[in-house]
Design an enzyme around this catalytic site. Structure first.
Site, PDB file in Angstrom:
ATOM      1  N   LYS A   1      -7.861   0.219  -8.729  1.00  0.00           N
ATOM      2  CA  LYS A   1      -8.016   1.591  -9.115  1.00  0.00           C
ATOM      3  C   LYS A   1      -8.699   1.637 -10.422  1.00  0.00           C
ATOM      4  O   LYS A   1      -8.063   1.854 -11.449  1.00  0.00           O
ATOM      5  CB  LYS A   1      -6.351   1.908  -9.179  1.00  0.00           C
TER       6      LYS A   1
ATOM      7  N   GLU B   1      -3.671 -10.498  -6.282  1.00  0.00           N
ATOM      8  CA  GLU B   1      -2.836  -9.274  -6.423  1.00  0.00           C
ATOM      9  C   GLU B   1      -3.056  -8.380  -5.456  1.00  0.00           C
ATOM     10  O   GLU B   1      -3.711  -8.116  -4.788  1.00  0.00           O
ATOM     11  CB  GLU B   1      -3.397  -8.793  -7.856  1.00  0.00           C
ATOM     12  N   ASP B   2      -1.898  -7.337  -5.618  1.00  0.00           N
ATOM     13  CA  ASP B   2      -1.946  -6.173  -4.442  1.00  0.00           C
ATOM     14  C   ASP B   2      -2.869  -5.016  -5.285  1.00  0.00           C
ATOM     15  O   ASP B   2      -3.917  -4.692  -4.501  1.00  0.00           O
ATOM     16  CB  ASP B   2      -0.504  -5.578  -4.410  1.00  0.00           C
TER      17      ASP B   2
ATOM     18  N   PHE C   1      -0.530   7.163  -6.369  1.00  0.00           N
ATOM     19  CA  PHE C   1       0.279   6.215  -6.439  1.00  0.00           C
ATOM     20  C   PHE C   1       0.435   5.638  -5.095  1.00  0.00           C
ATOM     21  O   PHE C   1       1.110   6.616  -4.189  1.00  0.00           O
ATOM     22  CB  PHE C   1       1.787   6.849  -6.861  1.00  0.00           C
TER      23      PHE C   1
ATOM     24  N   ASP D   1       5.295  -1.070  -3.362  1.00  0.00           N
ATOM     25  CA  ASP D   1       6.594  -0.190  -3.327  1.00  0.00           C
ATOM     26  C   ASP D   1       6.669   1.015  -4.414  1.00  0.00           C
ATOM     27  O   ASP D   1       6.116   1.031  -5.397  1.00  0.00           O
ATOM     28  CB  ASP D   1       7.554  -1.130  -3.943  1.00  0.00           C
TER      29      ASP D   1
ATOM     30  N   LYS E   1       6.228  -9.052  -6.509  1.00  0.00           N
ATOM     31  CA  LYS E   1       6.257  -9.198  -4.828  1.00  0.00           C
ATOM     32  C   LYS E   1       5.192  -8.392  -4.364  1.00  0.00           C
ATOM     33  O   LYS E   1       5.081  -8.629  -3.052  1.00  0.00           O
ATOM     34  CB  LYS E   1       7.744  -8.419  -4.792  1.00  0.00           C
ATOM     35  N   GLY E   2       4.457  -7.640  -5.182  1.00  0.00           N
ATOM     36  CA  GLY E   2       3.667  -6.938  -4.454  1.00  0.00           C
ATOM     37  C   GLY E   2       2.448  -7.418  -3.530  1.00  0.00           C
ATOM     38  O   GLY E   2       1.771  -6.779  -2.419  1.00  0.00           O
TER      39      GLY E   2
HETATM   40  P1  IMP Z   1      -1.400  -2.753 -14.098  1.00  0.00           P
HETATM   41  O1  IMP Z   1      -0.826  -3.811 -14.955  1.00  0.00           O
HETATM   42  O2  IMP Z   1      -1.220  -1.230 -14.635  1.00  0.00           O
HETATM   43  O3  IMP Z   1      -3.109  -2.835 -13.741  1.00  0.00           O
HETATM   44  O4  IMP Z   1      -0.493  -2.558 -12.884  1.00  0.00           O
HETATM   45  C1  IMP Z   1      -0.483  -3.607 -11.821  1.00  0.00           C
HETATM   46  C2  IMP Z   1       0.864  -3.779 -11.196  1.00  0.00           C
HETATM   47  O5  IMP Z   1       1.520  -2.476 -11.191  1.00  0.00           O
HETATM   48  C3  IMP Z   1       0.382  -3.973  -9.580  1.00  0.00           C
HETATM   49  O6  IMP Z   1       0.636  -5.428  -9.576  1.00  0.00           O
HETATM   50  C4  IMP Z   1       1.587  -3.403  -9.049  1.00  0.00           C
HETATM   51  O7  IMP Z   1       2.665  -4.050  -8.522  1.00  0.00           O
HETATM   52  C5  IMP Z   1       1.992  -2.191  -9.844  1.00  0.00           C
HETATM   53  N1  IMP Z   1       1.041  -0.896  -9.306  1.00  0.00           N
HETATM   54  C6  IMP Z   1       0.071  -0.557  -9.949  1.00  0.00           C
HETATM   55  N2  IMP Z   1      -0.297   0.718  -9.354  1.00  0.00           N
HETATM   56  C7  IMP Z   1       0.616   0.806  -7.859  1.00  0.00           C
HETATM   57  C8  IMP Z   1       0.598   1.846  -7.032  1.00  0.00           C
HETATM   58  O8  IMP Z   1      -0.305   2.775  -6.829  1.00  0.00           O
HETATM   59  N3  IMP Z   1       1.714   1.757  -6.281  1.00  0.00           N
HETATM   60  C9  IMP Z   1       2.564   0.822  -6.505  1.00  0.00           C
HETATM   61  N4  IMP Z   1       2.664  -0.264  -7.341  1.00  0.00           N
HETATM   62  C10 IMP Z   1       1.664  -0.080  -8.238  1.00  0.00           C
HETATM   63 MG    MG Z   2       1.832  -6.556  -8.531  1.00  0.00          MG
END
Ligand code: IMP
Ligand code: MG
Length: 176
Positions: free
Chosen positions: A132, A99-100, A153, A160, A43-44
């Site tokens: 990040k 993506e967010d 975070f 969210d 949803k992000g």
């Molecule tokens: P990854 O697989 O670790 O790269 O994480 C990606 C997903 O985790 C993103 O699509 C977000 O939905 C969630 N996410 C990562 N970092 C954050 C954050 O700082 N706040 C909220 N959601 C996050």
């Molecule tokens: Mg996401």
């Protein structure tokens, strides 16, 4: 009720909108008049994708896909679950995943691999509002991103914590 006082604002509405406008211009010049499929990762990315799409001028189709890698905590699990993946035929199409945020990179890698495995796209690129970079566990970089962000975070503008804060028009972190 949540107010800006409960959060340290990192990117306000104006900063977000101006970065999205610039991303839109970059995408318009990259793709020209070529048809593009953007895939919003729910949803992000919903806020980002709808604002970004308004700047795009090529023939555009919007698709949605739902994954999850986070439970309800502050840390990335590293395990990606496919919750709902129903995509049209993307063979020979220009595909841009929207993506967010890229954190560890597991979600992005899962998605890129999933699309590569199922389709022979004309092009496949990744666009994330936030990157990040310091948290990366797998080798993946977005082709386009808005902000490189610190190891905090973040919530707001689609992001969210336990399902809350997605509606905020700005991005920040919770002051504890
Ligand atoms: P990854 O697989 O670790 O790269 O994480 C990606 C997903 O985790 C993103 O699509 C977000 O939905 C969630 N996410 C990562 N970092 C954050 C954050 O700082 N706040 C909220 N959601 C996050
Ligand atoms: Mg996401």
């Amino acid at each position: 009720m949540i107010t800006e006082n409960d959060l340290k604002v990192l990117y306000d509405r104006e900063a977000i909108q101006s970065v999205i406008k610039k991303l839109g211009e970059v995408l318009n010049s990259s793709y020209g008049d070529d048809e593009l499929y953007i895939i919003c990762v729910l949803k992000g990315a919903v806020m980002f994708m709808t604002d970004l799409a308004k700047h795009l001028k090529m023939p555009l189709r919007m698709e949605f896909i739902r994954l999850s890698s986070y439970g309800s905590g502050f840390t990335s699990g590293g395990k990606v679950n496919a919750v709902d993946i129903s995509l049209p035929d993307l063979n020979d199409k220009n595909v841009l995943i929207v993506e967010d945020i890229i954190d560890t990179g597991h979600t992005a890698k899962f998605l890129m691999d999933f699309i590569r495995h199922n389709f022979k796209t004309k092009s496949l690129k990744f666009c994330s509002l936030l990157d990040k970079k310091v948290k990366r566990e797998v080798e993946i970089d977005p082709d386009y991103y808005g902000f490189e962000t610190e190891d905090k975070f973040l919530v707001g503008y689609g992001l969210d914590y336990d399902g809350y804060y997605r509606n905020l028009p700005y991005i920040g972190y919770i002051i504890t």
